[in-house]
Design a protein around this motif. Structure first.
Motif, PDB file in Angstrom:
ATOM      1  N   ARG A 341      61.669  27.618 -11.752  1.00  0.00           N
ATOM      2  CA  ARG A 341      62.370  28.077 -12.958  1.00  0.00           C
ATOM      3  C   ARG A 341      63.868  28.242 -12.734  1.00  0.00           C
ATOM      4  NH1 ARG A 341      58.932  33.032 -15.314  1.00  0.00           N
ATOM      5  NH2 ARG A 341      60.556  32.869 -16.918  1.00  0.00           N
ATOM      6  N   THR A 342      64.266  28.561 -11.505  1.00  0.00           N
ATOM      7  CA  THR A 342      65.700  28.728 -11.247  1.00  0.00           C
ATOM      8  C   THR A 342      66.441  27.399 -11.312  1.00  0.00           C
ATOM      9  OG1 THR A 342      65.348  28.561  -8.858  1.00  0.00           O
ATOM     10  CG2 THR A 342      65.341  30.763  -9.811  1.00  0.00           C
ATOM     11  N   ASN A 343      65.714  26.284 -11.254  1.00  0.00           N
ATOM     12  CA  ASN A 343      66.332  24.963 -11.309  1.00  0.00           C
ATOM     13  C   ASN A 343      66.115  24.287 -12.656  1.00  0.00           C
ATOM     14  OD1 ASN A 343      67.111  25.186  -8.589  1.00  0.00           O
ATOM     15  ND2 ASN A 343      65.167  24.341  -7.879  1.00  0.00           N
ATOM     16  N   SER A 344      65.897  25.050 -13.700  1.00  0.00           N
ATOM     17  CA  SER A 344      65.548  24.473 -15.003  1.00  0.00           C
ATOM     18  C   SER A 344      66.626  23.538 -15.536  1.00  0.00           C
ATOM     19  CB  SER A 344      65.271  25.589 -16.024  1.00  0.00           C
ATOM     20  OG  SER A 344      66.402  26.433 -16.149  1.00  0.00           O
ATOM     21  N   SER A 345      67.895  23.906 -15.381  1.00  0.00           N
ATOM     22  CA  SER A 345      68.968  23.040 -15.891  1.00  0.00           C
ATOM     23  C   SER A 345      69.053  21.748 -15.078  1.00  0.00           C
ATOM     24  CB  SER A 345      70.314  23.772 -15.840  1.00  0.00           C
ATOM     25  OG  SER A 345      70.648  24.134 -14.516  1.00  0.00           O
ATOM     26  N   VAL A 346      68.793  21.836 -13.780  1.00  0.00           N
ATOM     27  CA  VAL A 346      68.773  20.651 -12.925  1.00  0.00           C
ATOM     28  C   VAL A 346      67.615  19.750 -13.312  1.00  0.00           C
ATOM     29  CG1 VAL A 346      68.529  19.823 -10.554  1.00  0.00           C
ATOM     30  CG2 VAL A 346      69.877  21.877 -11.023  1.00  0.00           C
ATOM     31  N   MET A 347      66.477  20.360 -13.597  1.00  0.00           N
ATOM     32  CA  MET A 347      65.290  19.599 -14.000  1.00  0.00           C
ATOM     33  C   MET A 347      65.570  18.813 -15.281  1.00  0.00           C
ATOM     34  SD  MET A 347      62.593  19.649 -16.370  1.00  0.00           S
ATOM     35  CE  MET A 347      62.236  21.357 -16.817  1.00  0.00           C
ATOM     36  N   VAL A 348      66.169  19.445 -16.271  1.00  0.00           N
ATOM     37  CA  VAL A 348      66.461  18.771 -17.536  1.00  0.00           C
ATOM     38  C   VAL A 348      67.374  17.576 -17.296  1.00  0.00           C
ATOM     39  CG1 VAL A 348      67.608  19.005 -19.771  1.00  0.00           C
ATOM     40  CG2 VAL A 348      66.093  20.822 -18.956  1.00  0.00           C
ATOM     41  N   ARG A 349      68.358  17.747 -16.440  1.00  0.00           N
ATOM     42  CA  ARG A 349      69.285  16.666 -16.124  1.00  0.00           C
ATOM     43  C   ARG A 349      68.556  15.515 -15.429  1.00  0.00           C
ATOM     44  NH1 ARG A 349      74.145  18.717 -12.692  1.00  0.00           N
ATOM     45  NH2 ARG A 349      73.795  20.402 -14.198  1.00  0.00           N
ATOM     46  N   TYR A 350      67.670  15.862 -14.506  1.00  0.00           N
ATOM     47  CA  TYR A 350      66.964  14.828 -13.743  1.00  0.00           C
ATOM     48  C   TYR A 350      66.035  14.018 -14.646  1.00  0.00           C
ATOM     49  CZ  TYR A 350      64.459  12.581  -9.909  1.00  0.00           C
ATOM     50  OH  TYR A 350      63.921  11.650  -9.064  1.00  0.00           O
ATOM     51  N   VAL A 351      65.300  14.690 -15.514  1.00  0.00           N
ATOM     52  CA  VAL A 351      64.311  13.987 -16.344  1.00  0.00           C
ATOM     53  C   VAL A 351      64.946  13.315 -17.551  1.00  0.00           C
ATOM     54  CG1 VAL A 351      62.474  15.528 -15.592  1.00  0.00           C
ATOM     55  CG2 VAL A 351      63.685  16.028 -17.724  1.00  0.00           C
ATOM     56  N   SER A 352      66.258  13.378 -17.655  1.00  0.00           N
ATOM     57  CA  SER A 352      66.960  12.673 -18.734  1.00  0.00           C
ATOM     58  C   SER A 352      67.530  11.342 -18.254  1.00  0.00           C
ATOM     59  CB  SER A 352      68.093  13.546 -19.293  1.00  0.00           C
ATOM     60  OG  SER A 352      67.571  14.735 -19.878  1.00  0.00           O
ATOM     61  N   HIS A 377      52.879  14.515 -11.512  1.00  0.00           N
ATOM     62  CA  HIS A 377      53.342  15.861 -11.852  1.00  0.00           C
ATOM     63  C   HIS A 377      54.845  15.891 -12.115  1.00  0.00           C
ATOM     64  CE1 HIS A 377      49.546  17.792 -11.478  1.00  0.00           C
ATOM     65  NE2 HIS A 377      49.396  17.494 -10.197  1.00  0.00           N
ATOM     66  N   VAL A 378      55.572  14.913 -11.602  1.00  0.00           N
ATOM     67  CA  VAL A 378      56.992  14.808 -11.945  1.00  0.00           C
ATOM     68  C   VAL A 378      57.153  13.970 -13.211  1.00  0.00           C
ATOM     69  CG1 VAL A 378      59.266  14.027 -11.181  1.00  0.00           C
ATOM     70  CG2 VAL A 378      57.677  15.039  -9.529  1.00  0.00           C
ATOM     71  N   PHE A 379      56.402  12.898 -13.319  1.00  0.00           N
ATOM     72  CA  PHE A 379      56.509  12.015 -14.490  1.00  0.00           C
ATOM     73  C   PHE A 379      56.196  12.764 -15.783  1.00  0.00           C
ATOM     74  CE2 PHE A 379      54.475   9.126 -17.537  1.00  0.00           C
ATOM     75  CZ  PHE A 379      55.502   8.208 -17.726  1.00  0.00           C
ATOM     76  N   LYS A 380      55.266  13.692 -15.723  1.00  0.00           N
ATOM     77  CA  LYS A 380      54.901  14.418 -16.947  1.00  0.00           C
ATOM     78  C   LYS A 380      56.080  15.233 -17.488  1.00  0.00           C
ATOM     79  CE  LYS A 380      52.959  18.499 -14.602  1.00  0.00           C
ATOM     80  NZ  LYS A 380      51.709  19.207 -14.222  1.00  0.00           N
ATOM     81  N   LEU A 381      57.049  15.563 -16.623  1.00  0.00           N
ATOM     82  CA  LEU A 381      58.229  16.294 -17.083  1.00  0.00           C
ATOM     83  C   LEU A 381      59.111  15.403 -17.948  1.00  0.00           C
ATOM     84  CD1 LEU A 381      59.173  18.144 -13.761  1.00  0.00           C
ATOM     85  CD2 LEU A 381      57.864  19.035 -15.680  1.00  0.00           C
ATOM     86  N   PHE A 382      59.176  14.106 -17.619  1.00  0.00           N
ATOM     87  CA  PHE A 382      59.926  13.164 -18.447  1.00  0.00           C
ATOM     88  C   PHE A 382      59.311  13.069 -19.837  1.00  0.00           C
ATOM     89  CE2 PHE A 382      60.991  11.876 -14.172  1.00  0.00           C
ATOM     90  CZ  PHE A 382      62.307  11.449 -14.243  1.00  0.00           C
ATOM     91  N   VAL A 383      57.980  13.020 -19.868  1.00  0.00           N
ATOM     92  CA  VAL A 383      57.278  12.893 -21.154  1.00  0.00           C
ATOM     93  C   VAL A 383      57.388  14.175 -21.956  1.00  0.00           C
ATOM     94  CG1 VAL A 383      55.038  12.447 -22.242  1.00  0.00           C
ATOM     95  CG2 VAL A 383      55.686  11.217 -20.152  1.00  0.00           C
ATOM     96  N   ALA A 384      57.341  15.323 -21.284  1.00  0.00           N
ATOM     97  CA  ALA A 384      57.367  16.609 -21.987  1.00  0.00           C
ATOM     98  C   ALA A 384      58.756  16.994 -22.469  1.00  0.00           C
ATOM     99  CB  ALA A 384      56.829  17.701 -21.067  1.00  0.00           C
ATOM    100  N   ASN A 385      59.784  16.345 -21.948  1.00  0.00           N
ATOM    101  CA  ASN A 385      61.159  16.659 -22.334  1.00  0.00           C
ATOM    102  C   ASN A 385      61.333  16.483 -23.840  1.00  0.00           C
ATOM    103  OD1 ASN A 385      63.898  17.050 -22.508  1.00  0.00           O
ATOM    104  ND2 ASN A 385      64.462  15.149 -21.454  1.00  0.00           N
ATOM    105  N   GLN A 386      61.684  17.549 -24.516  1.00  0.00           N
ATOM    106  CA  GLN A 386      61.822  17.504 -25.972  1.00  0.00           C
ATOM    107  C   GLN A 386      63.116  16.839 -26.430  1.00  0.00           C
ATOM    108  OE1 GLN A 386      59.244  18.489 -28.103  1.00  0.00           O
ATOM    109  NE2 GLN A 386      58.278  18.430 -26.062  1.00  0.00           N
ATOM    110  N   ASN A 387      64.021  16.590 -25.479  1.00  0.00           N
ATOM    111  CA  ASN A 387      65.283  15.935 -25.823  1.00  0.00           C
ATOM    112  C   ASN A 387      65.433  14.648 -25.014  1.00  0.00           C
ATOM    113  OD1 ASN A 387      66.453  18.040 -27.654  1.00  0.00           O
ATOM    114  ND2 ASN A 387      66.334  19.285 -25.798  1.00  0.00           N
ATOM    115  N   LYS A 388      64.401  13.828 -25.068  1.00  0.00           N
ATOM    116  CA  LYS A 388      64.416  12.574 -24.313  1.00  0.00           C
ATOM    117  C   LYS A 388      65.515  11.641 -24.829  1.00  0.00           C
ATOM    118  CE  LYS A 388      59.887  12.044 -25.071  1.00  0.00           C
ATOM    119  NZ  LYS A 388      59.366  13.417 -25.167  1.00  0.00           N
TER     120      LYS A 388
END
Length: 450
Positions: A341-352, A377-388
């Motif tokens: 959770r502490t890397n949430s902004s990094v995660m959003v950037r990565y999955v974009s 488990h990483v790919f599902k983050l790309f799909v779940a991203n609401q701002n793809k």
């Protein structure tokens, strides 16, 4: 009369002073007579063993808390850690292993048995494990933490040690334990040292590559379990007839027994068939996460400021490595970093990023099931991203039928309700995607699973 002339035990101050004098002697290395030097090294061995007895006790006596505290104070007051680190390259193998063992013991690690060329029989006389001196408070202070905060420049000696095969493993062991201090982790992350680790991990010397990789790792949720098991085993290790059976499901039994073997300084014997997938995996990424996960706020700040170059290196040199063991553990670590959770902004950037998604899609096609699962488990983050981004949406829509067919056949071979629920959600998200007006200009960059 038997004990009348028995020598008086040295005080902690005397022990530290005498060890220091001998280390300075070894550091100068001006003795032309080899026999004399061997005598001095023998004396150093004995003094180090006396220190260990002071700290851990023996089969006749328990360690004395006040004496341990005094030894801790004297050790760090005399700047012994710096002297030991500087002297390690100049010690013979027997002295080096013994001194290294003591450094780790006094500095961070719980103690198990120890073997050296001069003492081939494992020391089974430690009936009890004393409190780790790293965690021991003297007058309500953690002496080791205070010391390393004032001497963080020791990292500049330890990290380049990976470039010297003679001392790489010894320095690596000390470095990994230093990284447990947040000030050290921050120092490395904010320096050029962190970039050098990508080179060290790719070293043609397998031992060095493994050790460099292990410097980064600690498993979330696993460390406490492993430590509990280690402490339980060490409490019974005084009995040479004790047989320890290690079985685990969620933590991984190989991970567990390799950690136990490492701390107890025992060799692990495996069949040739098991050597690569298990015997090598343990040291290879056994602690790869330490630097990148232990101190969450420090790591989050580092990744937010350095995500572009860091993930470019991570993707090209680890996730796309020809070594399947590297890929396997790199993708697992990536998932753990992004899901923190502490890397949430990094995660959003990565999955974009479409380039990042392309790499994960290729990993979904890997022949290794574990890599496939961790990639999912990483790919599902790309799909779940609401701002793809539109290019990611276009890829998912254009290849919707291939994705759905792939996930329909994608099974673990065992019942896993959580995995099935995640997979169903990914399938649903892809099935419900609506096309956008702006077309994707990079469709040819992705190798769609089929």
């Amino acid at each position: 009369m038997k004990g009348l002339f028995k020598s008086k035990p040295r005080t902690p101050a005397e022990l530290v002073r005498q060890v220091r004098d001998l280390l300075i002697y070894a550091d100068r290395n001006t003795e032309p007579r080899e026999t004399k030097r061997q005598e001095k090294m023998c004396e150093l061995h004995k003094l180090i063993l006396e220190m260990r007895t002071t700290l851990y006790g023996d089969d006749r006596s328990e360690p004395i808390t006040e004496t341990c505290a005094q030894l801790t104070l004297e050790f760090f007051k005399a700047d012994m850690l710096r002297l030991l680190i500087n002297c390690l390259p100049k010690l013979d193998l027997g002295a080096l292993e013994l001194v290294l063992s003591f450094v780790l013991d006094i500095y961070l690690l719980h103690i198990g048995n120890h073997d050296t060329p001069d003492n081939p029989q494992a020391r089974q006389d430690a009936a009890h494990v004393v409190a780790n001196l790293q965690r021991q408070r003297v007058n309500s202070r953690l002496i080791a933490s205070d010391y390393i905060e004032q001497n963080v420049d020791l990292v500049d000696i330890l990290v380049p040690g990976y470039e010297d095969s003679d001392i790489a493993l010894s320095y690596g062991a000390i470095l990994r334990d230093c990284i447990r201090h947040q000030v050290v982790a921050r120092y490395i992350l904010e320096s050029e040292h962190v970039k050098n680790f990508f080179d060290y991990i790719q070293s043609p010397n397998f031992d060095i590559a493994s050790d460099a990789a292990s410097t980064f790792k600690v498993e979330y949720g696993q460390e406490a379990v492993i430590q509990f098991v280690i402490e339980a085993i060490q409490a019974e290790a005084f009995n040479p007839k004790t047989l320890f059976l290690i079985g685990s499901y969620t933590i991984g039994k190989e991970r567990l027994f390799l950690e136990v073997a490492r701390v107890l300084r025992k060799k692990v014997y495996v069949t040739a068939a098991k050597l690569c997938p298990h015997g090598c995996v343990g040291p290879f990424f056994s602690r790869y996460r330490e630097l990148l996960t232990r101190h969450k706020s420090t790591v989050a700040d580092f990744l937010s400021r350095n995500s572009q170059w860091f993930f470019q290196e991570y993707n090209s040199r680890l996730l796309e490595s020809p070594n399947y063991i590297t890929r396997r553990h790199a993708v697992k670590l990536l998932g753990d970093m992004l899901l923190d959770r502490t890397n949430s902004s990094v995660m959003v950037r990565y999955v974009s990023s479409l380039d990042n998604m392309r790499i994960l899609m290729n990993l979904l096609r890997d022949s290794n099931k574990t890599i496939q699962l961790n990639a999912f488990h990483v790919f599902k983050l790309f799909v779940a991203n609401q701002n793809k981004p539109s290019e990611i949406v276009s890829i998912l829509i254009t290849n919707r039928s291939k994705f759905l067919r792939f996930f329909d056949d994608f099974k673990l071979g065992k019942d896993d309700e959580e995995f099935e629920a995640d997979k169903a959600q990914v399938v649903l998200e892809i099935a419900m995607l609506e096309p956008r007006n702006d077309p994707c200009a990079a469709l040819d960059k992705c190798d769609i699973p089929s």
